[in-house]
Scaffold this motif. Structure first.
Motif, PDB file in Angstrom:
ATOM      1  N   ASP A 144       0.818  -1.213   0.000  1.00  0.00           N
ATOM      2  CA  ASP A 144       0.000   0.000   0.000  1.00  0.00           C
ATOM      3  C   ASP A 144       0.853   1.264   0.000  1.00  0.00           C
ATOM      4  O   ASP A 144       0.648   2.183   0.783  1.00  0.00           O
ATOM      5  N   GLY A 145       1.825   1.288  -0.940  1.00  0.00           N
ATOM      6  CA  GLY A 145       2.703   2.451  -1.010  1.00  0.00           C
ATOM      7  C   GLY A 145       2.002   3.716  -1.434  1.00  0.00           C
ATOM      8  O   GLY A 145       2.525   4.822  -1.235  1.00  0.00           O
ATOM      9  N   GLY A 146       0.797   3.595  -2.018  1.00  0.00           N
ATOM     10  CA  GLY A 146       0.045   4.778  -2.414  1.00  0.00           C
ATOM     11  C   GLY A 146      -1.016   5.178  -1.416  1.00  0.00           C
ATOM     12  O   GLY A 146      -1.780   6.120  -1.651  1.00  0.00           O
ATOM     13  N   PHE A 147      -1.096   4.438  -0.267  1.00  0.00           N
ATOM     14  CA  PHE A 147      -2.005   4.758   0.843  1.00  0.00           C
ATOM     15  C   PHE A 147      -3.478   4.734   0.439  1.00  0.00           C
ATOM     16  O   PHE A 147      -4.301   5.436   1.017  1.00  0.00           O
ATOM     17  N   THR A 187      19.839  -6.621  -5.773  1.00  0.00           N
ATOM     18  CA  THR A 187      19.640  -5.174  -5.827  1.00  0.00           C
ATOM     19  C   THR A 187      18.261  -4.812  -5.295  1.00  0.00           C
ATOM     20  O   THR A 187      17.276  -5.475  -5.612  1.00  0.00           O
ATOM     21  N   ALA A 188      18.211  -3.777  -4.473  1.00  0.00           N
ATOM     22  CA  ALA A 188      16.942  -3.281  -3.947  1.00  0.00           C
ATOM     23  C   ALA A 188      16.985  -1.766  -3.949  1.00  0.00           C
ATOM     24  O   ALA A 188      17.950  -1.162  -3.461  1.00  0.00           O
ATOM     25  N   THR A 189      15.958  -1.150  -4.484  1.00  0.00           N
ATOM     26  CA  THR A 189      15.898   0.310  -4.580  1.00  0.00           C
ATOM     27  C   THR A 189      14.611   0.814  -3.946  1.00  0.00           C
ATOM     28  O   THR A 189      13.519   0.430  -4.359  1.00  0.00           O
ATOM     29  N   LEU A 190      14.771   1.658  -2.929  1.00  0.00           N
ATOM     30  CA  LEU A 190      13.623   2.321  -2.308  1.00  0.00           C
ATOM     31  C   LEU A 190      13.385   3.640  -3.026  1.00  0.00           C
ATOM     32  O   LEU A 190      14.326   4.409  -3.261  1.00  0.00           O
ATOM     33  N   SER A 191      12.138   3.911  -3.392  1.00  0.00           N
ATOM     34  CA  SER A 191      11.803   5.181  -4.004  1.00  0.00           C
ATOM     35  C   SER A 191      10.506   5.710  -3.394  1.00  0.00           C
ATOM     36  O   SER A 191       9.653   4.931  -2.961  1.00  0.00           O
ATOM     37  N   ASP A 250       4.115  10.072  -0.880  1.00  0.00           N
ATOM     38  CA  ASP A 250       3.185   9.245  -1.646  1.00  0.00           C
ATOM     39  C   ASP A 250       3.965   8.291  -2.535  1.00  0.00           C
ATOM     40  O   ASP A 250       5.165   8.485  -2.796  1.00  0.00           O
ATOM     41  N   ASP A 251       3.278   7.240  -2.978  1.00  0.00           N
ATOM     42  CA  ASP A 251       3.800   6.257  -3.927  1.00  0.00           C
ATOM     43  C   ASP A 251       5.181   5.752  -3.529  1.00  0.00           C
ATOM     44  O   ASP A 251       6.183   5.916  -4.242  1.00  0.00           O
ATOM     45  N   ILE A 252       5.222   5.134  -2.353  1.00  0.00           N
ATOM     46  CA  ILE A 252       6.456   4.553  -1.823  1.00  0.00           C
ATOM     47  C   ILE A 252       6.606   3.138  -2.378  1.00  0.00           C
ATOM     48  O   ILE A 252       5.659   2.354  -2.370  1.00  0.00           O
ATOM     49  N   ALA A 253       7.781   2.810  -2.872  1.00  0.00           N
ATOM     50  CA  ALA A 253       8.016   1.485  -3.449  1.00  0.00           C
ATOM     51  C   ALA A 253       9.410   1.011  -3.078  1.00  0.00           C
ATOM     52  O   ALA A 253      10.343   1.820  -2.916  1.00  0.00           O
ATOM     53  N   LEU A 254       9.558  -0.302  -2.946  1.00  0.00           N
ATOM     54  CA  LEU A 254      10.870  -0.899  -2.725  1.00  0.00           C
ATOM     55  C   LEU A 254      10.993  -2.064  -3.703  1.00  0.00           C
ATOM     56  O   LEU A 254      10.436  -3.139  -3.485  1.00  0.00           O
ATOM     57  N   ASP A 255      11.685  -1.804  -4.814  1.00  0.00           N
ATOM     58  CA  ASP A 255      11.793  -2.777  -5.896  1.00  0.00           C
ATOM     59  C   ASP A 255      13.061  -3.596  -5.741  1.00  0.00           C
ATOM     60  O   ASP A 255      14.158  -3.043  -5.582  1.00  0.00           O
ATOM     61  N   VAL A 294       8.886  -2.331 -10.773  1.00  0.00           N
ATOM     62  CA  VAL A 294       9.516  -1.017 -10.924  1.00  0.00           C
ATOM     63  C   VAL A 294       8.433   0.055 -11.055  1.00  0.00           C
ATOM     64  O   VAL A 294       8.339   0.778 -12.038  1.00  0.00           O
ATOM     65  N   ALA A 295       7.601   0.140 -10.012  1.00  0.00           N
ATOM     66  CA  ALA A 295       6.494   1.097  -9.966  1.00  0.00           C
ATOM     67  C   ALA A 295       5.574   0.945 -11.175  1.00  0.00           C
ATOM     68  O   ALA A 295       5.083   1.928 -11.735  1.00  0.00           O
ATOM     69  N   CYS A 296       5.353  -0.307 -11.575  1.00  0.00           N
ATOM     70  CA  CYS A 296       4.448  -0.666 -12.670  1.00  0.00           C
ATOM     71  C   CYS A 296       4.917  -0.161 -14.032  1.00  0.00           C
ATOM     72  O   CYS A 296       4.119  -0.012 -14.954  1.00  0.00           O
TER      73      CYS A 296
END
Length: 622
Positions: A52-55, A110-114, A188-193, A278-280
């Motif tokens: 639920d990175g977009g809340f 590899t892991a990237t938080l955005s 908003d729009d938190i992602a960890l790919d 990757v954030a869709c």
């Protein structure tokens, strides 16, 4: 892309001096290590592990300090959807926090938080950080921001958190506010790919899937902001390593959310669609059987495109739609694995092989539709026109739609040039830009090789916040001769001579700016004398992962210092040698991909002077 001050208040304010600088928005530079490029190898299925990175689903996945942190109330706006996290903003002593426990799989390297961050404040100081937001994972602080970092919109932040692979840790955001004058930290729009297998196919450096051919048939609604239809792509595996899957890049899903995607792919044939990552913006398609070297295959899918509001490279400014990066294109696999880097709004993340496109666009006759390639119009059903655009050996395809004013001409060397203007652009400005385009395309062709894309379309809109944007045979621009000359230079540096724009942005931006100087008779004398590095980590050759974390320096270093380095190289090896170097280098990489190492080798071969110290002084690594 030719960046300008964000949301500039009218092109009249953009003097010639200002246009020569073209700085991006001043975005806070977080002190952290730049994230590594996102890669996906065969032993790692990319995944997004933040829930639920977009809340949009309430707060079960998150632990907020109070029930008001996750909200949809008025006063702030979401990046996408209807909800967001709002920390502080009361003008009173306060601490708000937001936490989620995340598990990073051990099989991915590899892991990237955005996440997207907006900061507004009532503080007036330009020197004191009264209110602060801190982002942490586990016990590690990733970055912090304060009232000094206020900005007018959302800015994406990215961090490499690969060291936490195989661990379950808390991801947390904490905002603290003092006793007066509010500061709001909006997330908003938190992602960890996660991606990047532990054993990427490093021994096979062949770029694949190769020789793509795209066939697209789309129809628009009455306004040109919604397009539906079908796309298919054929491709060949050029690598000795079998292809078990391919990835489609749905780049413009950056402009929406995973729950409201502007680019929708359905009814896939020729393979099995997997999860978006990757954030869709990346869609995995597993092939029915491994594709061995030299074998070809095709996939097809239904496609829906919804153009959002905004004078953007993908967006509509009133009646005028810009549709860049909207067609799904194949990602590249090479020795590092699959290139699945995140979208960046500071510059470009696009990396694709030269391909053939045939795109048929069915639209209202009232809308003109400039596009990549050479276009022909035929009558459609009542009140509609079918524009068929064909393009050979291009890396992408873009178009626009709207009631443009159009003027056309031919350069002295025979290139057909069309200028499309939105309302508000004067006829004299359009004529001036047509003259600039004709002059620029011939100047660049004379230095680097004949322009191969048939016609050249330029769409003018002074509301573009980004300045200008390049696509093969198609550019978006403000009324600026410098910016247009730069975008046309990109037809060679990115279009003909390709590069990995996310990991080596200097190879197109610095080269395009240098080419612009040559076309305008600017020598760059003494420009290197004013260079001042922000840190030992700052280099001309840094990736967009670094520049997304140090946005205020991107234009200065990549564009400014980059072209100064090329001017210095010209002065060092001589004008004749530099001219021959760039012409030969373009010829050698025509429709191919350039790397920094290859350019350095070519430059060294062009002179008897040892360039080792030159590269070191100019911070050109690779």
């Amino acid at each position: 892309m030719r960046p300008t001050p964000h949301k500039a208040a009218g092109v009249a304010a953009l003097t010639a001096a200002a246009l020569a600088a073209f700085f991006l928005p001043a975005v806070p530079a977080a002190a952290h290590t730049a994230p590594a490029p996102v890669r996906a190898a065969a032993d790692c299925t990319p995944a997004q592990v933040v829930a639920d990175g977009g809340f949009e689903n309430g707060s079960p996945a998150w632990t907020p300090s109070t029930s008001t942190v996750i909200t949809s109330r008025t006063g702030q706006s979401p990046h996408g959807g209807s909800s967001y996290a709002w920390l502080d903003g009361t003008g009173k002593s306060r601490t708000d926090s937001l936490t989620q426990s995340v598990t990073l799989p051990s099989g991915c390297a590899t892991a990237t938080l955005s996440f997207y961050l907006h900061i507004d404040t009532a503080e007036t100081t330009s020197s004191t950080a009264y209110d602060k937001l801190t982002a942490k994972i586990g016990g590690t602080t990733l970055g912090s921001w304060s009232n000094l970092d206020k900005n007018t919109g959302y800015v994406q932040k990215s961090f490499d958190v690969s060291s936490f692979a195989g661990q379950t840790v808390n991801l947390s955001f904490t905002g603290t506010e003092d006793s007066s004058l509010q500061t709001s930290f909006v997330l908003d729009d938190i992602a960890l790919d996660t991606s990047g297998g532990t054993t990427p196919p490093a021994t096979d450096t062949t770029r694949t899937p190769a020789a793509p051919g795209y066939t697209v048939n789309l129809g628009s609604d009455s306004s040109g902001t919604a397009w539906t239809g079908h796309e298919s792509v054929t491709f060949t595996n050029a690598s000795a390593t079998a292809l078990n899957e391919v990835y489609l890049r749905l780049w413009d899903n950056y402009h929406g959310t995973c729950s409201a995607m502007p680019i929708k792919v359905t009814n896939v044939t020729g393979g099995t669609a997997g999860d978006l990552s990757v954030a869709c913006t990346a869609l995995k398609i597993t092939l029915p059987a491994p594709l061995t070297q030299g074998q070809s295959a095709s996939i097809g899918f239904d496609l829906g495109i919804t153009v959002p509001s905004g004078a953007d490279r993908f967006g509509h400014d009133g009646a005028y739609s810009n549709i860049g990066n909207a067609l799904p294109v194949l990602a590249i696999r090479d020795g590092a694995g699959w290139h699945l880097d995140p979208y960046t709004n500071n510059g470009e993340a696009f990396y694709s092989l030269a391909a053939d496109f045939k795109v048929t666009l069915d639209h209202p006759t009232s809308l003109l539709v400039p596009a990549t390639g050479t276009s022909t119009d035929t009558p459609g059903t009542s009140g509609r026109t079918i524009t068929t655009a064909t393009a050979s050996q291009v890396r992408d395809f873009a178009w626009a739609a709207g009631p443009f004013s159009k003027i056309s001409g031919t350069s002295p060397a025979g290139v057909a040039v069309n200028v499309y203007s939105v309302s508000g652009i004067s006829s004299s400005s359009a004529q001036s830009m047509l003259s600039t385009a004709k002059s620029a395309v011939d100047a660049h062709a004379g230095r680097f090789g004949a322009y191969p894309y048939g016609e050249l379309d330029a769409v003018l809109d002074n509301n573009y916040w980004f300045g200008g944007m390049e696509y093969p045979g198609f550019v978006l621009d403000l009324v600026s001769s410098t910016a247009l000359t730069h975008e046309i230079a990109h037809q060679w540096w990115y279009g003909i001579v390709g590069d990995d724009e996310y990991n080596s942005p200097w190879l197109d931006e610095a080269f395009a700016d240098y080419s612009t100087d040559l076309a305008q008779g600017i020598t760059g004398a003494n420009c290197w004398n004013s260079v001042s590095w922000a840190s030992s980590a700052e280099k001309i050759t840094n990736s967009m992962a670094y520049w997304d974390a140090h946005s205020s320096r991107y234009s200065t270093v990549v564009y400014g210092y980059g072209k100064c380095a090329l001017h210095d190289l010209r002065r060092l090896i001589g004008d004749t040698a530099m001219t021959k170097l760039l012409k030969d280098y373009a010829t050698a990489h025509w429709y191919g991909v350039s790397t920094t190492a290859e350019f350095k080798a070519a430059a060294q071969a062009a002179t008897s002077t040892d360039l080792t110290s030159f590269w070191t002084q100019h911070r050109i690594d690779g």
